[in-house]
Design an enzyme around this catalytic site. Sequence first.
Site, PDB file in Angstrom:
ATOM      1  NE  ARG A 167      -3.711   2.015   2.769  1.00  0.00           N
ATOM      2  CZ  ARG A 167      -4.929   2.181   2.262  1.00  0.00           C
ATOM      3  NH1 ARG A 167      -5.419   1.274   1.426  1.00  0.00           N
ATOM      4  NH2 ARG A 167      -5.660   3.233   2.586  1.00  0.00           N
ATOM      5  NE  ARG A 176     -10.419  -3.868  -0.185  1.00  0.00           N
ATOM      6  CZ  ARG A 176      -9.627  -2.895   0.277  1.00  0.00           C
ATOM      7  NH1 ARG A 176     -10.174  -1.758   0.707  1.00  0.00           N
ATOM      8  NH2 ARG A 176      -8.321  -3.025   0.309  1.00  0.00           N
ATOM      9  CD  GLN A 224     -12.686  -0.301  -1.839  1.00  0.00           C
ATOM     10  OE1 GLN A 224     -12.031  -0.304  -0.813  1.00  0.00           O
ATOM     11  NE2 GLN A 224     -13.966  -0.701  -1.871  1.00  0.00           N
ATOM     12  CG  HIS A 230      -7.802   1.202  -3.747  1.00  0.00           C
ATOM     13  ND1 HIS A 230      -7.307  -0.046  -3.401  1.00  0.00           N
ATOM     14  CD2 HIS A 230      -8.264   1.750  -2.587  1.00  0.00           C
ATOM     15  CE1 HIS A 230      -7.454  -0.229  -2.103  1.00  0.00           C
ATOM     16  NE2 HIS A 230      -8.025   0.844  -1.580  1.00  0.00           N
ATOM     17  CG  ASP A 254     -12.785   7.762  -1.688  1.00  0.00           C
ATOM     18  OD1 ASP A 254     -12.923   7.702  -0.451  1.00  0.00           O
ATOM     19  OD2 ASP A 254     -11.763   7.370  -2.281  1.00  0.00           O
ATOM     20  CB  CYS A 265     -13.783   2.760  -0.933  1.00  0.00           C
ATOM     21  SG  CYS A 265     -13.113   4.427  -1.054  1.00  0.00           S
TER      22      CYS A 265
END
Length: 302
Positions: free
Chosen positions: A98, A288, A128, A125, A220, A260
């Site tokens: 990450r 996830r 996700q 991402h 988001d 998310c």
Amino acid sequence: MDSLLSICDIKEDVLNIIDLACDIKADKKEEKPLEGKTLAMIFQKSSTRTRVSFDVGMYQLGGRAIFLSSNDLQMGRGEPISDTARVLSRFVDGIMIRAIEHDDVIELAKYSDVPVISGLTNLEHPCQVLADVLTIKEHFGSFENKKICFAGDGNNVCNSLLLIAPLLGMDMSVACPKGYEPNEDILKIAQEYAKENNTEIVISDNLNVALDNVDVVYTDVWVSMGDEAEKAQREIDLAPFQVNQELMNLANDGAIFMHCLPAVRGQEVSAEVIDGPQSVIYDQAENRLHAQKAVLYYYLKD
């Protein structure tokens, strides 16, 4: 060595990975397929869902995960990424990272002898959005004739959604103010995918245009890690794109709301929407785990 740095890397396999996630969630796969396998997890940015889902996912698949913050690695003190990649490849079966910069993940994968999985970069991402589309499939039964709208800042999640939507036969729109559009290079690739799959992509600052015939409304946070200096201006620019009930009413009957997480209620989304009956954010968060177990299976299974 095959790695997952972008949705582009699984262009031909997206449906297979989603089907695999469905099977794993339904417990149709062998119990401990990754027994004896080890995943190194490098975190340059803090996380809740990414860390826990990968850690638990490896455990449930029979393997183990090792958490490594940037403070734990010599990479955080100037060791070249290439050296870190080569050394970790001698110890582990896969690396999840990450990261802040997408180029760092590309370099890590270039020198790694084991698969590298992106847990997030400033550009994309992918893990996700695999969880997101799994949630969409579960809710609607299929992707056919479905349209998703991302409202707000055209960020890394938006970029990955733009790539995955046409591969699954979905239309997509982005509702954002001028200056907050998604990455130009990503958009060009997404438009090529849309042309190949006879789907449509629309980028607009007009909510009525962007929300036309939409089944999924997604947003988001407006201020991501690293954007704190722009907080005040972002809140002003993005305020008209808050997902509230008025905006949700522009979408189709039966439309769902996605985020998310983490979320800032009262900024990018109203509490009425995120905590309301159209919200599927906790199904999305749970997925996830299942989507990442599918990715781990796909990349680390013998």
